[in-house]
Design a protein around this motif. Sequence first.
Motif, PDB file in Angstrom:
ATOM      1  N   VAL A  91      17.780  63.832  21.459  1.00 53.85           N
ATOM      2  CA  VAL A  91      16.930  64.519  20.486  1.00 53.85           C
ATOM      3  C   VAL A  91      17.742  65.496  19.652  1.00 53.85           C
ATOM      4  N   THR A  92      18.764  66.098  20.270  1.00 51.43           N
ATOM      5  CA  THR A  92      19.594  67.084  19.559  1.00 51.43           C
ATOM      6  C   THR A  92      21.056  66.665  19.630  1.00 51.43           C
ATOM      7  N   PRO A  93      21.519  65.851  18.680  1.00 54.65           N
ATOM      8  CA  PRO A  93      22.926  65.430  18.669  1.00 54.65           C
ATOM      9  C   PRO A  93      23.863  66.624  18.588  1.00 54.65           C
ATOM     10  N   GLN A  94      25.040  66.464  19.196  1.00 54.98           N
ATOM     11  CA  GLN A  94      26.017  67.554  19.214  1.00 54.98           C
ATOM     12  C   GLN A  94      26.951  67.539  18.013  1.00 54.98           C
ATOM     13  N   GLY A  95      26.787  66.556  17.154  1.00 54.33           N
ATOM     14  CA  GLY A  95      27.543  66.576  15.907  1.00 54.33           C
ATOM     15  C   GLY A  95      28.940  66.004  15.981  1.00 54.33           C
ATOM     16  N   VAL A  96      29.293  65.361  17.080  1.00 56.87           N
ATOM     17  CA  VAL A  96      30.609  64.735  17.179  1.00 56.87           C
ATOM     18  C   VAL A  96      30.512  63.524  18.104  1.00 56.87           C
ATOM     19  N   VAL A  97      31.075  62.416  17.619  1.00 58.37           N
ATOM     20  CA  VAL A  97      31.042  61.153  18.359  1.00 58.37           C
ATOM     21  C   VAL A  97      32.401  60.486  18.220  1.00 58.37           C
ATOM     22  N   ALA A  98      32.867  59.876  19.305  1.00 56.89           N
ATOM     23  CA  ALA A  98      34.075  59.058  19.247  1.00 56.89           C
ATOM     24  C   ALA A  98      33.707  57.614  19.555  1.00 56.89           C
ATOM     25  N   ILE A  99      34.302  56.699  18.806  1.00 56.06           N
ATOM     26  CA  ILE A  99      34.207  55.279  19.127  1.00 56.06           C
ATOM     27  C   ILE A  99      35.414  54.937  19.981  1.00 56.06           C
ATOM     28  N   CYS A 100      35.166  54.461  21.188  1.00 51.01           N
ATOM     29  CA  CYS A 100      36.242  54.266  22.166  1.00 51.01           C
ATOM     30  C   CYS A 100      36.308  52.833  22.665  1.00 51.01           C
ATOM     31  N   ARG A 101      37.508  52.413  23.034  1.00 52.47           N
ATOM     32  CA  ARG A 101      37.682  51.110  23.665  1.00 52.47           C
ATOM     33  C   ARG A 101      37.273  51.191  25.131  1.00 52.47           C
ATOM     34  N   GLN A 102      36.603  50.180  25.581  1.00 50.72           N
ATOM     35  CA  GLN A 102      36.246  50.108  26.992  1.00 50.72           C
ATOM     36  C   GLN A 102      37.496  49.847  27.825  1.00 50.72           C
ATOM     37  N   GLU A 103      37.566  50.532  28.955  1.00 53.76           N
ATOM     38  CA  GLU A 103      38.658  50.306  29.887  1.00 53.76           C
ATOM     39  C   GLU A 103      38.078  50.243  31.293  1.00 53.76           C
ATOM     40  N   LEU A 104      38.243  49.108  31.941  1.00 55.84           N
ATOM     41  CA  LEU A 104      37.782  48.927  33.312  1.00 55.84           C
ATOM     42  C   LEU A 104      38.960  48.501  34.183  1.00 55.84           C
ATOM     43  N   ALA A 105      38.866  48.796  35.450  1.00 56.42           N
ATOM     44  CA  ALA A 105      39.937  48.461  36.383  1.00 56.42           C
ATOM     45  C   ALA A 105      39.516  47.301  37.282  1.00 56.42           C
ATOM     46  N   HIS A 106      40.483  46.733  37.980  1.00 53.71           N
ATOM     47  CA  HIS A 106      40.247  45.730  39.018  1.00 53.71           C
ATOM     48  C   HIS A 106      40.662  46.343  40.349  1.00 53.71           C
ATOM     49  N   LEU A 107      40.048  45.867  41.412  1.00 54.64           N
ATOM     50  CA  LEU A 107      40.361  46.417  42.722  1.00 54.64           C
ATOM     51  C   LEU A 107      41.857  46.375  43.026  1.00 54.64           C
ATOM     52  N   ASP A 108      42.499  45.265  42.654  1.00 56.95           N
ATOM     53  CA  ASP A 108      43.911  45.129  43.015  1.00 56.95           C
ATOM     54  C   ASP A 108      44.828  46.052  42.221  1.00 56.95           C
ATOM     55  N   GLU A 109      44.291  46.789  41.255  1.00 57.82           N
ATOM     56  CA  GLU A 109      45.081  47.757  40.494  1.00 57.82           C
ATOM     57  C   GLU A 109      45.072  49.146  41.141  1.00 57.82           C
ATOM     58  N   ILE A 110      44.233  49.334  42.146  1.00 51.17           N
ATOM     59  CA  ILE A 110      44.109  50.644  42.787  1.00 51.17           C
ATOM     60  C   ILE A 110      45.045  50.674  43.989  1.00 51.17           C
ATOM     61  N   VAL A 111      46.035  51.536  43.936  1.00 52.94           N
ATOM     62  CA  VAL A 111      47.105  51.558  44.931  1.00 52.94           C
ATOM     63  C   VAL A 111      46.909  52.711  45.912  1.00 52.94           C
ATOM     64  N   THR A 112      47.009  52.407  47.191  1.00 52.21           N
ATOM     65  CA  THR A 112      46.906  53.383  48.294  1.00 52.21           C
ATOM     66  C   THR A 112      45.777  54.394  48.087  1.00 52.21           C
ATOM     67  N   PRO A 113      44.550  53.916  47.948  1.00 51.72           N
ATOM     68  CA  PRO A 113      43.437  54.852  47.766  1.00 51.72           C
ATOM     69  C   PRO A 113      43.158  55.647  49.044  1.00 51.72           C
ATOM     70  N   LYS A 114      42.704  56.872  48.855  1.00 55.37           N
ATOM     71  CA  LYS A 114      42.322  57.739  49.967  1.00 55.37           C
ATOM     72  C   LYS A 114      40.832  58.090  49.939  1.00 55.37           C
ATOM     73  N   LEU A 115      40.243  58.027  48.740  1.00 59.96           N
ATOM     74  CA  LEU A 115      38.826  58.366  48.602  1.00 59.96           C
ATOM     75  C   LEU A 115      38.226  57.517  47.487  1.00 59.96           C
ATOM     76  N   VAL A 116      37.220  56.732  47.831  1.00 56.51           N
ATOM     77  CA  VAL A 116      36.594  55.799  46.887  1.00 56.51           C
ATOM     78  C   VAL A 116      35.080  55.906  47.037  1.00 56.51           C
ATOM     79  N   VAL A 117      34.368  55.762  45.931  1.00 60.86           N
ATOM     80  CA  VAL A 117      32.909  55.721  45.950  1.00 60.86           C
ATOM     81  C   VAL A 117      32.461  54.330  45.512  1.00 60.86           C
ATOM     82  N   VAL A 118      31.545  53.745  46.288  1.00 60.23           N
ATOM     83  CA  VAL A 118      30.959  52.463  45.935  1.00 60.23           C
ATOM     84  C   VAL A 118      29.483  52.691  45.628  1.00 60.23           C
ATOM     85  N   CYS A 119      29.071  52.416  44.406  1.00 63.74           N
ATOM     86  CA  CYS A 119      27.668  52.542  43.997  1.00 63.74           C
ATOM     87  C   CYS A 119      27.014  51.165  44.108  1.00 63.74           C
ATOM     88  N   ALA A 120      26.121  51.022  45.079  1.00 68.19           N
ATOM     89  CA  ALA A 120      25.501  49.728  45.367  1.00 68.19           C
ATOM     90  C   ALA A 120      24.171  49.616  44.633  1.00 68.19           C
TER      91      ALA A 120
END
Length: 267
Positions: A91-120
């Motif tokens: 309802v109240t735009p903040q007056g600034v917007v960026a058009i951005c490229r989407q960037e997603l990862a694959h599981l095999d790109e995550i190296v030695t994780p210690k803390l991960v969240v899975v949203c089911a």
Amino acid sequence: MTSDEPSVLPLISRGQQRSARRLLARRERDEQGLFLAEGAQAVREALRRPELVEAVIVDDVESHADLLAMADEQICWRAHPDDMFQLSDTVTPQGVVAICRQELAHLDEIVTPKLVVVCAQVRDPGNAGTVIRCADAFGADAVVFTKGSVEVFNPKTVRATVGSIFHLPIVVGVEIADAVTWLHQQGLQVLAADGGGVHLDELGDALARPTAWIMGNEAWGLPERERSLADKVVGVPMWGQAESLNLSTAAAVCLYATASAQRRTAL
């Protein structure tokens, strides 16, 4: 923009504005691989990843001079304040917007994780974005969204991350069984945040181990099949009269407890 004085930015064309406005629709986002990041903090964090930013659009050059100073002048545009409403789902735009490229990862790109969240199958965009923000705040290595979850580039989800969407790997469209298998292969214990299990504060030093949290759907939680995939079912103890915590609040508590235990052990 490098000048000490704000430049007169070119006015965005009608065609450019229509193209940007179409990114409010998921189909267009999927086809173009782009999305809108709205608000000063989200745009600031986007600009720290300049390779992801296609354009910055502002309604007032002086008000957003600090952001424009971070950007290549060639990708900056000015829009009339009334036109900014068409690039926002608020309802109240903040007056600034960026058009951005989407960037997603694959599981095999995550190296030695210690803390991960899975949203089911998390469906609420505000909850999804807040979980990403919490994961970022507490130093998680990745957030994984299973099949059936909300689209992470939904404007409401992006806005709820307040820029954290640019800070950590996000994986989408994974079957929960495949995610749990991968997590176990990485040496993580898998904890399901749900009622009826061991209390969070009873885990003690066990939380210092590399850990993944499965957070369930807002309405129905975690079905028994998904609960059974976890090593433990863990509930957040409550000593007041509230009936329950919402998803993002429970995620914040679980992530804080785990990150704190891991940090104590590392000292």
